[in-house]
Design an enzyme around this catalytic site. Structure first.
Site, PDB file in Angstrom:
ATOM      1  N   ASN A 158       9.060   0.010  -9.120  1.00  0.00           N
ATOM      2  CA  ASN A 158       7.967  -0.229 -10.074  1.00  0.00           C
ATOM      3  C   ASN A 158       7.413   1.038 -10.726  1.00  0.00           C
ATOM      4  OD1 ASN A 158       6.708   0.595  -7.744  1.00  0.00           O
ATOM      5  ND2 ASN A 158       5.078  -0.932  -7.809  1.00  0.00           N
ATOM      6  N   ASP A 219      20.694   4.353   5.217  1.00  0.00           N
ATOM      7  CA  ASP A 219      20.535   4.845   6.596  1.00  0.00           C
ATOM      8  C   ASP A 219      21.111   6.242   6.750  1.00  0.00           C
ATOM      9  OD1 ASP A 219      19.247   2.660   7.460  1.00  0.00           O
ATOM     10  OD2 ASP A 219      20.906   1.817   8.652  1.00  0.00           O
ATOM     11  N   GLU A 253       4.448   4.353   2.056  1.00  0.00           N
ATOM     12  CA  GLU A 253       3.504   3.456   1.384  1.00  0.00           C
ATOM     13  C   GLU A 253       4.256   2.171   1.111  1.00  0.00           C
ATOM     14  OE1 GLU A 253       1.995   1.427  -1.487  1.00  0.00           O
ATOM     15  OE2 GLU A 253       2.203   3.256  -2.674  1.00  0.00           O
ATOM     16  N   CYS A 287       1.859  -2.299  -5.844  1.00  0.00           N
ATOM     17  CA  CYS A 287       1.413  -2.446  -4.453  1.00  0.00           C
ATOM     18  C   CYS A 287      -0.099  -2.586  -4.402  1.00  0.00           C
ATOM     19  CB  CYS A 287       1.889  -1.271  -3.620  1.00  0.00           C
ATOM     20  SG  CYS A 287       1.398   0.291  -4.300  1.00  0.00           S
TER      21      CYS A 287
HETATM   22  O1  G3H Z   1       2.997   0.170  -6.524  1.00  0.00           O
HETATM   23  C1  G3H Z   1       2.406   1.074  -5.950  1.00  0.00           C
HETATM   24  C2  G3H Z   1       1.724   2.133  -6.671  1.00  0.00           C
HETATM   25  O2  G3H Z   1       1.448   3.204  -5.799  1.00  0.00           O
HETATM   26  C3  G3H Z   1       0.487   1.640  -7.354  1.00  0.00           C
HETATM   27  O3  G3H Z   1       0.061   2.557  -8.275  1.00  0.00           O
HETATM   28  O4  G3H Z   1      -2.259   1.721  -8.620  1.00  0.00           O
HETATM   29  O5  G3H Z   1      -1.236   3.335 -10.196  1.00  0.00           O
HETATM   30  O6  G3H Z   1      -0.451   0.986 -10.132  1.00  0.00           O
HETATM   31  P1  G3H Z   1      -1.026   2.127  -9.356  1.00  0.00           P
END
Ligand code: G3H
Length: 478
Positions: A158, A219, A253, A287
């Protein structure tokens, strides 16, 4: 081979000896858009060797020179924003405007990292022995931060550029070398980004980018003995990486189920605007997206009406047209989202819009009256589907938030700042936003997930610190 993008190692663009390729499917057309090399384990080994060698002399390169090169890379990155953004549009169906923003934000992050690095790494500590009982002032202790060695960076689809540079820049400023394994969707954007670092003139081997299937080299990379640190952003894979990795620092994360708690006194227009931005930007594939709304029953009808009106205004279509809602990244992702929607339907959720899907394109959907027995109450759809759970008390909202396996961010809407702070304290998440949707940025803020959302803290300063170790020299006086 004109059709297949080369991988980058030892300062050169290379073809894999595997003569295998990995296809990148355009989420909108569902046809192969690009192809990248499927690197072999032997090629990974060679890349690691060059990364190790390059790191040794990089660590001795003056900090100001390291910063200068990063500033140069940041400028080149911004100059190339159009071509990189085009890849993001084709590979991950990011709306064109947001794709450009991602690249610009990345350039800014690299520059900020260079600035921050010269400050925090330019300082050490000096301790004297006589503060500890029983000691005379006969020992002087000098501390400094030194690099870890070779860092492995694995960003998600993403933010293939931004979440790559958020690992690359701190690694490099701190004197490490870096091996990047980009996500398949987003690999070409990442290769373009790496090209900008190449043009900036970093030493050979200092940064490399190996492409291939995670199932084949994943891996092998994460368990490679040459790796001294892994910075990963993504899904559950992170949990298995952390179980297999050696005794090295990990930064992970791994997604979230960010709750939006809405109190009775909240400004409902502000809440609705933030639910739209937080829940539906990039079609919910963040996320930090708002993934469950926990609203007090007395204001729920009013809020749902406001959000519904705004959902109706969202544009749906291809990323090239800058639509708000674009196709989700893959067919399997769309199928997963559909599974959650069907489960909620079967268990009696209220559909505020009709469920609609064409290929990977899913129309935005607000589900009201969601109950805890529905999967969507707990699982992250990573798509434009948002559940609303009506709560009878704030405690109920906090309880739902804390019962989640995730603990990335959360948000609370109220005009009562005292209540907001107490709720923030009670929420077991890495960050709580008061009166705004969750978000990682600005990129120098600490960013961390609790529980299954990860380990370690990111953000420019924390990442630089995490990619160093403390070294002390003690001068013993007679
Ligand atoms: O998708 C995970 C990213 O760390 C979220 O970043 O809050 O800038 O969209 P963002």
């Amino acid at each position: 081979d004109g059709d297949v993008y080369k991988y980058y190692a030892d300062g050169e663009w290379k073809k894999s000896s595997s003569s295998k390729t990995v296809a990148i499917i355009n989420p909108t057309t569902r046809k192969t858009q690009y192809k990248v090399q499927a690197c072999t384990q032997e090629e990974v080994n060679k890349t690691m060797e060059t990364a190790k060698t390059a790191q040794k002399s990089w660590a001795k390169t003056p900090l100001w020179k390291r910063a200068e090169l990063l500033h140069k890379a940041a400028a080149i990155l911004k100059e190339h924003k159009a071509s990189i953004a085009e890849c993001l549009v084709k590979e991950i169906a990011k709306p064109a405007k947001d794709a450009v923003t991602e690249v610009v934000r990345s350039g800014d992050l690299v520059s900020y990292c260079a600035e921050e690095g010269v400050r925090i790494l330019g300082e050490g500590k000096f301790l004297v022995s006589d503060s500890f009982p029983g000691n005379e002032r006969t020992k002087y202790c000098l501390t400094s931060k030194i690099p870890l060695g070779v860092i492995l960076a694995i960003p998600p689809f993403n933010y293939p550029v931004n979440l790559a540079v958020s690992k690359i820049a701190p690694a490099l400023i701190a004197g490490n070398s870096l091996v990047l394994k980009p996500p398949t969707q987003g690999a070409v954007a990442a290769l373009h980004m790496v090209h900008c670092f190449h043009l900036a003139g970093f030493p050979k081997g200092l940064i490399s980018c190996v492409t291939g299937k995670g199932s084949e080299i994943g891996d092998f990379l994460t368990m490679h003995p040459a790796i001294n640190c892994i910075s990963f952003t993504g899904g559950d894979t992170g949990i298995s990486i952390s179980k297999k990795a050696g005794m090295i620092p990990l930064q992970m994360e791994l997604g979230g189920k960010d709750a939006c708690i809405v109190l009775e006194d909240a400004d409902l227009d502000l809440v609705a605007a933030n639910i739209i931005k937080g829940g539906f930007s990039y079609s919910g594939q963040r996320c930090t997206a708002v993934k469950v709304v926990l609203v007090m029953e007395s204001v729920a009808d009013a809020l749902v009406e406001k959000v519904k009106a705004k959902v109706a205004k969202l544009t749906v279509g291809p990323p090239e047209n800058n639509c708000d809602i674009t196709p989700v990244v893959s067919e399997s992702s769309a199928n997963f989202i559909e599974g959650l929607v069907m489960d909620a339907k079967q268990k009696g959720a209220t559909f505020c819009q009709e469920y609609r899907r064409e290929g990977n394109l899913i129309w935005p959907l607000l589900l009201d009256n969601v109950r805890p027995d529905m999967r969507i109450a707990w699982e992250e759809p990573f798509g434009p589907v948002l559940p609303v759970i009506r709560i009878g008390s704030v405690e109920e909202g906090i309880h739902h938030c804390n019962a989640s396996n995730f603990g990335l961010q959360g948000c609370v809407f109220t005009k009562d700042i005292n209540k907001a702070v107490l709720i923030s304290d009670a929420m077991e998440t890495g960050t709580v936003q008061i009166n705004s949707a969750p978000a990682r940025g600005p990129d120098h803020f600490p960013f961390q997930g609790f529980k299954d959302s990860g380990i370690g803290s990111q953000g420019v300063t924390n990442s630089i610190n995490m990619m160093t170790k403390v070294k002390t020299t003690v001068i013993n006086l007679p």
